[in-house]
Design an enzyme around this catalytic site. Structure first.
Site, PDB file in Angstrom:
ATOM      1  N   GLU A  41       0.827  -1.210   0.000  1.00  0.00           N
ATOM      2  CA  GLU A  41       0.000   0.000   0.000  1.00  0.00           C
ATOM      3  C   GLU A  41       0.861   1.260   0.000  1.00  0.00           C
ATOM      4  O   GLU A  41       0.538   2.243  -0.677  1.00  0.00           O
ATOM      5  CB  GLU A  41      -0.931  -0.009   1.224  1.00  0.00           C
ATOM      6  CG  GLU A  41      -2.067  -0.994   1.132  1.00  0.00           C
ATOM      7  CD  GLU A  41      -3.014  -0.689  -0.013  1.00  0.00           C
ATOM      8  OE1 GLU A  41      -3.295   0.500  -0.260  1.00  0.00           O
ATOM      9  OE2 GLU A  41      -3.475  -1.641  -0.665  1.00  0.00           O
ATOM     10  N   CYS A 200     -11.892   1.733 -14.779  1.00  0.00           N
ATOM     11  CA  CYS A 200     -12.246   3.160 -14.702  1.00  0.00           C
ATOM     12  C   CYS A 200     -10.973   3.995 -14.822  1.00  0.00           C
ATOM     13  O   CYS A 200     -10.563   4.709 -13.903  1.00  0.00           O
ATOM     14  CB  CYS A 200     -12.968   3.445 -13.386  1.00  0.00           C
ATOM     15  SG  CYS A 200     -13.852   5.016 -13.366  1.00  0.00           S
ATOM     16  N   CYS A 207     -15.735   1.505 -20.186  1.00  0.00           N
ATOM     17  CA  CYS A 207     -17.087   1.467 -19.626  1.00  0.00           C
ATOM     18  C   CYS A 207     -17.865   0.238 -20.089  1.00  0.00           C
ATOM     19  O   CYS A 207     -18.745  -0.246 -19.368  1.00  0.00           O
ATOM     20  CB  CYS A 207     -17.841   2.743 -20.014  1.00  0.00           C
ATOM     21  SG  CYS A 207     -17.116   4.256 -19.338  1.00  0.00           S
ATOM     22  N   CYS A 210     -17.523  -2.403 -17.472  1.00  0.00           N
ATOM     23  CA  CYS A 210     -17.738  -2.003 -16.080  1.00  0.00           C
ATOM     24  C   CYS A 210     -19.063  -2.541 -15.561  1.00  0.00           C
ATOM     25  O   CYS A 210     -20.093  -2.429 -16.240  1.00  0.00           O
ATOM     26  CB  CYS A 210     -17.713  -0.477 -15.969  1.00  0.00           C
ATOM     27  SG  CYS A 210     -17.927   0.117 -14.267  1.00  0.00           S
ATOM     28  N   CYS A 216     -23.793   4.700 -12.841  1.00  0.00           N
ATOM     29  CA  CYS A 216     -22.770   5.721 -13.035  1.00  0.00           C
ATOM     30  C   CYS A 216     -23.416   6.946 -13.670  1.00  0.00           C
ATOM     31  O   CYS A 216     -23.804   6.929 -14.849  1.00  0.00           O
ATOM     32  CB  CYS A 216     -21.647   5.194 -13.923  1.00  0.00           C
ATOM     33  SG  CYS A 216     -20.336   6.407 -14.197  1.00  0.00           S
TER      34      CYS A 216
END
Length: 345
Positions: A41, A200, A207, A210, A216
């Site tokens: 991370e 994204c 898209c 997605c 959205c």
């Protein structure tokens, strides 16, 4: 679409399409390694996955346990980080490791509050750790998730603004799997990050692949390219620097930068004062342009032999001499590493 349906769509997508095989992912049926998840991370802040994977593997080879990281000299840690940039991340990582191992053995935090108490661990990073490692129901808001939610909600606040951050945290929390679904949190957290990172995209988002197009708002408005709202453009101030690359046979002179400020603790060629003419004995040289977050350095450099300039100018204060093999083991900013690699013989 309710928050429950949102999380279900993300989870269903993640089961089929989520990224697999990263060293920090847990093995089937096992708890994730908190050290590996935390390290990944931190590395993934400001750095793409394709770059991080090789650095993560090398870092873990050198510091396989958090105890190894805590017991290492900071210079060794910076050397392993060399090339990843944003070196304060490495300094914070090392300082945090020492706190985690303060009692002599590793005691990792288990709550969001305790993780955020460590240097360099913000709310989203801490949430990613506790949700992936311990299954806690905490929302994340890294850059990829922020972009995804800004599009899903057609957020009017500009990118990288505090206002956008404030607006999106409640949206991220609302979309978590419902209470009682803590067992799904590791997959959900990883999946929403993957969805933002692989589908994204900042430009030309995919898209058609997605699972969230039904809700959205930007997609339904046919305005995906307008979100997130761009931040106002600011001119990046330019600063000029001059480096003199001094060689003495197979050795090169470098100086260690101060312990604070840009490239703190890293090694660079000695700077030549802007007020002075270049030494007549110096040769060649070009310009380097290096962009920081809030400024740009334009660096002009030349080469010179120590024997040619030593009598007139003396040796650089605090200069140290390194062979090419030694250079590769130093903590060098990426433009210095590239430059020295191109000219060192």
């Amino acid at each position: 679409m309710s928050g429950k349906r949102f999380s279900e769509a993300v989870l269903a997508w993640g089961v089929v399409h989520g990224r697999r095989g990263m060293a920090w992912h847990p093995l089937a049926g096992a708890m994730a390694n908190p050290y590996f998840v935390w390290l990944s991370e931190i590395m993934l802040q400001q750095t793409q996955l394709t770059t991080v994977q090789a650095y993560f593997d090398r870092f873990i080879q050198r510091f396989p346990r958090v105890e190894d990281l805590a017991g290492a000299p900071l210079d060794d840690v910076l050397a392993q980080w060399s090339g990843l940039g944003y070196y304060q991340r490495a300094r914070n990582l090392w300082a945090s490791a020492r706190l985690i191992c303060n009692s002599g053995e590793a005691v990792f935090p288990r709550t969001l509050a305790d993780w955020t108490a460590l240097p360099g661990v913000g709310r989203s990073t801490a949430a990613a750790i506790v949700s992936v490692v311990y299954g806690q129901r905490e929302a994340i808001l890294d850059g990829n998730v922020k972009r995804l939610l800004a599009r899903c909600t057609a957020a009017p606040e500009p990118w990288a603004s505090a206002a956008l951050e404030r607006a999106l945290w409640p949206k991220a929390i609302e979309r978590l799997p419902p209470p009682g679904s803590e067992g799904a949190m590791p997959l959900y957290t990883q999946s929403i990050m993957d969805l933002g990172a692989t589908i994204c995209l900042p430009r030309q988002p995919l898209c058609n692949r997605c699972p969230l197009t039904e809700i959205c708002v930007a997609y339904r408005m046919d305005a995906v390219d307008r979100y997130p709202v761009p931040r106002p453009q600011k001119n990046r101030p330019e600063e000029y620097r001059r480096w003199l690359l001094i060689s003495d046979g197979p050795l090169w002179c470098l100086v260690q930068r101060p312990g604070s400020g840009i490239w703190a603790g890293l090694w660079t060629p000695p700077e030549w004062p802007m007020a002075l003419e270049w030494p007549q004995e110096s040769t060649g040289g070009e310009q380097l342009v290096h962009d920081f977050t809030h400024r740009r350095w334009i660096i002009e450099w030349r080469e010179a032999k120590a024997s040619d300039i030593g009598k007139r100018y003396g040796q650089p204060p605090n200069g140290h001499w390194f062979s090419q093999a030694e250079l590769l083991g130093l903590a060098l900013p990426s433009p210095v590493r590239k430059l020295m690699g191109s000219i060192a013989r």
